[in-house]
Design a protein around this motif. Structure first.
Motif, PDB file in Angstrom:
ATOM      1  N   SER A 167      58.311  38.525  72.723  1.00  0.00           N
ATOM      2  CA  SER A 167      57.358  38.822  71.658  1.00  0.00           C
ATOM      3  C   SER A 167      57.850  39.963  70.783  1.00  0.00           C
ATOM      4  CB  SER A 167      55.999  39.168  72.264  1.00  0.00           C
ATOM      5  OG  SER A 167      56.126  40.342  73.053  1.00  0.00           O
ATOM      6  N   HIS A 168      58.983  40.529  71.121  1.00  0.00           N
ATOM      7  CA  HIS A 168      59.544  41.643  70.360  1.00  0.00           C
ATOM      8  C   HIS A 168      60.689  41.209  69.450  1.00  0.00           C
ATOM      9  CE1 HIS A 168      57.074  44.265  72.751  1.00  0.00           C
ATOM     10  NE2 HIS A 168      57.552  43.704  73.843  1.00  0.00           N
ATOM     11  N   THR A 169      60.882  39.928  69.310  1.00  0.00           N
ATOM     12  CA  THR A 169      61.950  39.408  68.463  1.00  0.00           C
ATOM     13  C   THR A 169      61.517  39.421  67.016  1.00  0.00           C
ATOM     14  OG1 THR A 169      62.707  37.970  70.240  1.00  0.00           O
ATOM     15  CG2 THR A 169      63.410  37.395  68.024  1.00  0.00           C
ATOM     16  N   ARG A 170      62.422  39.793  66.146  1.00  0.00           N
ATOM     17  CA  ARG A 170      62.160  39.776  64.711  1.00  0.00           C
ATOM     18  C   ARG A 170      63.071  38.750  64.069  1.00  0.00           C
ATOM     19  NH1 ARG A 170      62.073  46.201  63.402  1.00  0.00           N
ATOM     20  NH2 ARG A 170      60.342  46.697  64.782  1.00  0.00           N
ATOM     21  N   VAL A 171      62.531  38.057  63.102  1.00  0.00           N
ATOM     22  CA  VAL A 171      63.300  37.047  62.386  1.00  0.00           C
ATOM     23  C   VAL A 171      63.200  37.346  60.904  1.00  0.00           C
ATOM     24  CG1 VAL A 171      63.487  34.597  61.823  1.00  0.00           C
ATOM     25  CG2 VAL A 171      62.878  35.289  64.133  1.00  0.00           C
ATOM     26  N   GLY A 172      64.297  37.215  60.223  1.00  0.00           N
ATOM     27  CA  GLY A 172      64.324  37.372  58.775  1.00  0.00           C
ATOM     28  C   GLY A 172      65.096  36.220  58.164  1.00  0.00           C
ATOM     29  N   ILE A 173      64.888  35.988  56.911  1.00  0.00           N
ATOM     30  CA  ILE A 173      65.540  34.887  56.220  1.00  0.00           C
ATOM     31  C   ILE A 173      66.227  35.420  54.967  1.00  0.00           C
ATOM     32  CG2 ILE A 173      65.163  32.707  54.992  1.00  0.00           C
ATOM     33  CD1 ILE A 173      64.434  32.310  57.824  1.00  0.00           C
ATOM     34  N   LEU A 174      67.463  35.019  54.773  1.00  0.00           N
ATOM     35  CA  LEU A 174      68.171  35.254  53.517  1.00  0.00           C
ATOM     36  C   LEU A 174      68.531  33.886  52.959  1.00  0.00           C
ATOM     37  CD1 LEU A 174      70.652  38.098  54.506  1.00  0.00           C
ATOM     38  CD2 LEU A 174      68.674  38.300  53.008  1.00  0.00           C
ATOM     39  N   ASN A 175      68.306  33.699  51.689  1.00  0.00           N
ATOM     40  CA  ASN A 175      68.610  32.413  51.064  1.00  0.00           C
ATOM     41  C   ASN A 175      69.984  32.476  50.422  1.00  0.00           C
ATOM     42  OD1 ASN A 175      65.995  30.773  51.185  1.00  0.00           O
ATOM     43  ND2 ASN A 175      65.334  32.818  50.602  1.00  0.00           N
ATOM     44  N   ASN A 176      70.785  31.444  50.685  1.00  0.00           N
ATOM     45  CA  ASN A 176      72.132  31.331  50.136  1.00  0.00           C
ATOM     46  C   ASN A 176      72.295  29.928  49.556  1.00  0.00           C
ATOM     47  OD1 ASN A 176      74.821  31.829  49.524  1.00  0.00           O
ATOM     48  ND2 ASN A 176      75.515  31.231  51.552  1.00  0.00           N
ATOM     49  N   PRO A 177      71.608  29.660  48.457  1.00  0.00           N
ATOM     50  CA  PRO A 177      71.634  28.293  47.906  1.00  0.00           C
ATOM     51  C   PRO A 177      73.002  27.911  47.365  1.00  0.00           C
ATOM     52  CG  PRO A 177      70.517  29.773  46.402  1.00  0.00           C
ATOM     53  CD  PRO A 177      70.817  30.562  47.638  1.00  0.00           C
ATOM     54  N   SER A 178      73.244  26.614  47.352  1.00  0.00           N
ATOM     55  CA  SER A 178      74.508  26.111  46.817  1.00  0.00           C
ATOM     56  C   SER A 178      74.357  25.653  45.376  1.00  0.00           C
ATOM     57  CB  SER A 178      75.023  24.959  47.681  1.00  0.00           C
ATOM     58  OG  SER A 178      74.064  23.924  47.721  1.00  0.00           O
ATOM     59  N   SER A 179      73.133  25.588  44.884  1.00  0.00           N
ATOM     60  CA  SER A 179      72.909  25.128  43.510  1.00  0.00           C
ATOM     61  C   SER A 179      72.245  26.227  42.693  1.00  0.00           C
ATOM     62  CB  SER A 179      72.037  23.869  43.513  1.00  0.00           C
ATOM     63  OG  SER A 179      70.797  24.149  44.101  1.00  0.00           O
ATOM     64  N   LYS A 180      72.139  25.986  41.389  1.00  0.00           N
ATOM     65  CA  LYS A 180      71.510  26.949  40.485  1.00  0.00           C
ATOM     66  C   LYS A 180      70.057  27.156  40.910  1.00  0.00           C
ATOM     67  CE  LYS A 180      70.687  27.705  35.535  1.00  0.00           C
ATOM     68  NZ  LYS A 180      70.876  29.122  35.595  1.00  0.00           N
ATOM     69  N   ILE A 181      69.612  28.395  40.942  1.00  0.00           N
ATOM     70  CA  ILE A 181      68.269  28.752  41.386  1.00  0.00           C
ATOM     71  C   ILE A 181      67.292  28.519  40.240  1.00  0.00           C
ATOM     72  CG2 ILE A 181      66.828  30.640  42.205  1.00  0.00           C
ATOM     73  CD1 ILE A 181      69.442  31.846  43.409  1.00  0.00           C
ATOM     74  N   LYS A 182      66.318  27.617  40.489  1.00  0.00           N
ATOM     75  CA  LYS A 182      65.290  27.284  39.494  1.00  0.00           C
ATOM     76  C   LYS A 182      63.944  27.180  40.202  1.00  0.00           C
ATOM     77  CE  LYS A 182      67.453  23.530  38.546  1.00  0.00           C
ATOM     78  NZ  LYS A 182      67.905  22.239  38.087  1.00  0.00           N
ATOM     79  N   GLU A 183      62.874  27.206  39.418  1.00  0.00           N
ATOM     80  CA  GLU A 183      61.525  27.079  39.988  1.00  0.00           C
ATOM     81  C   GLU A 183      61.375  25.807  40.813  1.00  0.00           C
ATOM     82  OE1 GLU A 183      58.532  28.863  39.865  1.00  0.00           O
ATOM     83  OE2 GLU A 183      59.551  30.557  38.942  1.00  0.00           O
ATOM     84  N   ASP A 184      61.869  24.701  40.292  1.00  0.00           N
ATOM     85  CA  ASP A 184      61.620  23.416  40.947  1.00  0.00           C
ATOM     86  C   ASP A 184      62.459  23.179  42.197  1.00  0.00           C
ATOM     87  OD1 ASP A 184      63.953  23.112  39.475  1.00  0.00           O
ATOM     88  OD2 ASP A 184      63.525  21.051  38.874  1.00  0.00           O
ATOM     89  N   ASN A 185      63.509  23.961  42.422  1.00  0.00           N
ATOM     90  CA  ASN A 185      64.287  23.736  43.646  1.00  0.00           C
ATOM     91  C   ASN A 185      64.156  24.893  44.643  1.00  0.00           C
ATOM     92  OD1 ASN A 185      65.973  25.715  42.601  1.00  0.00           O
ATOM     93  ND2 ASN A 185      67.768  24.402  42.433  1.00  0.00           N
ATOM     94  N   THR A 186      63.147  25.735  44.429  1.00  0.00           N
ATOM     95  CA  THR A 186      62.924  26.849  45.360  1.00  0.00           C
ATOM     96  C   THR A 186      61.553  26.804  46.030  1.00  0.00           C
ATOM     97  OG1 THR A 186      62.146  28.268  43.558  1.00  0.00           O
ATOM     98  CG2 THR A 186      64.496  28.427  44.142  1.00  0.00           C
ATOM     99  N   ALA A 187      60.878  25.682  45.967  1.00  0.00           N
ATOM    100  CA  ALA A 187      59.524  25.594  46.524  1.00  0.00           C
ATOM    101  C   ALA A 187      59.497  25.949  48.013  1.00  0.00           C
ATOM    102  CB  ALA A 187      58.944  24.200  46.304  1.00  0.00           C
ATOM    103  N   ILE A 188      60.418  25.423  48.769  1.00  0.00           N
ATOM    104  CA  ILE A 188      60.419  25.691  50.210  1.00  0.00           C
ATOM    105  C   ILE A 188      60.811  27.137  50.484  1.00  0.00           C
ATOM    106  CG2 ILE A 188      61.520  25.109  52.409  1.00  0.00           C
ATOM    107  CD1 ILE A 188      61.564  22.204  51.409  1.00  0.00           C
ATOM    108  N   ALA A 189      61.832  27.629  49.796  1.00  0.00           N
ATOM    109  CA  ALA A 189      62.255  29.018  49.988  1.00  0.00           C
ATOM    110  C   ALA A 189      61.130  29.985  49.621  1.00  0.00           C
ATOM    111  CB  ALA A 189      63.498  29.306  49.153  1.00  0.00           C
ATOM    112  N   ARG A 190      60.436  29.717  48.515  1.00  0.00           N
ATOM    113  CA  ARG A 190      59.319  30.571  48.121  1.00  0.00           C
ATOM    114  C   ARG A 190      58.175  30.465  49.127  1.00  0.00           C
ATOM    115  NH1 ARG A 190      57.157  29.064  43.090  1.00  0.00           N
ATOM    116  NH2 ARG A 190      58.299  27.116  43.188  1.00  0.00           N
ATOM    117  N   GLY A 191      57.932  29.251  49.648  1.00  0.00           N
ATOM    118  CA  GLY A 191      56.893  29.063  50.654  1.00  0.00           C
ATOM    119  C   GLY A 191      57.182  29.825  51.933  1.00  0.00           C
TER     120      GLY A 191
END
Length: 112
Positions: free
Chosen positions: A3-27
């Protein structure tokens, strides 16, 4: 297993970052920033299902996938205000500091 584990996420997309292709990352990021651990785990499990990914890609709003108990208003506000610059910063860190190729995945651990 801890219960003491911490998780973090860094996004490293392979395509151009746009509103329509970041829905999951933003979620994912909005959930990390606004939800408690049990709701976060359940929501992320739901968000990562193939049918959810396809539905979001087809234009379904992410709020349709919120689970009972989530603070939907807080989540939605954070989701809608996350700027793309944050993901560009993640991408730059992954590629310049961690020396990852675009889209390359890695696990970074700092434990005992």
């Amino acid at each position: 297993t801890s219960s003491h584990t911490r998780v973090g996420i860094l996004n490293n997309p392979s395509s151009k970052i746009k509103e329509d292709n970041t829905a999951i990352a933003r979620g994912i990021l909005a959930a990390f920033l606004t939800q408690n651990n049990s709701n976060l785990k359940s929501f992320l499990s739901k968000l990562c299902k193939e049918e959810t990914v396809k539905s979001l890609a087809a234009g379904t709003k992410i709020v349709k996938f919120l689970i009972p108990g989530m603070d939907g208003d807080t989540f939605e506000k954070k989701y809608n205000t996350l700027g793309l610059d944050l993901f560009k910063t993640h991408q730059m860190f992954c590629q310049e500091v961690l020396k990852l190729l675009p889209g390359q995945m890695a696990v970074i651990s700092n434990g005992r």
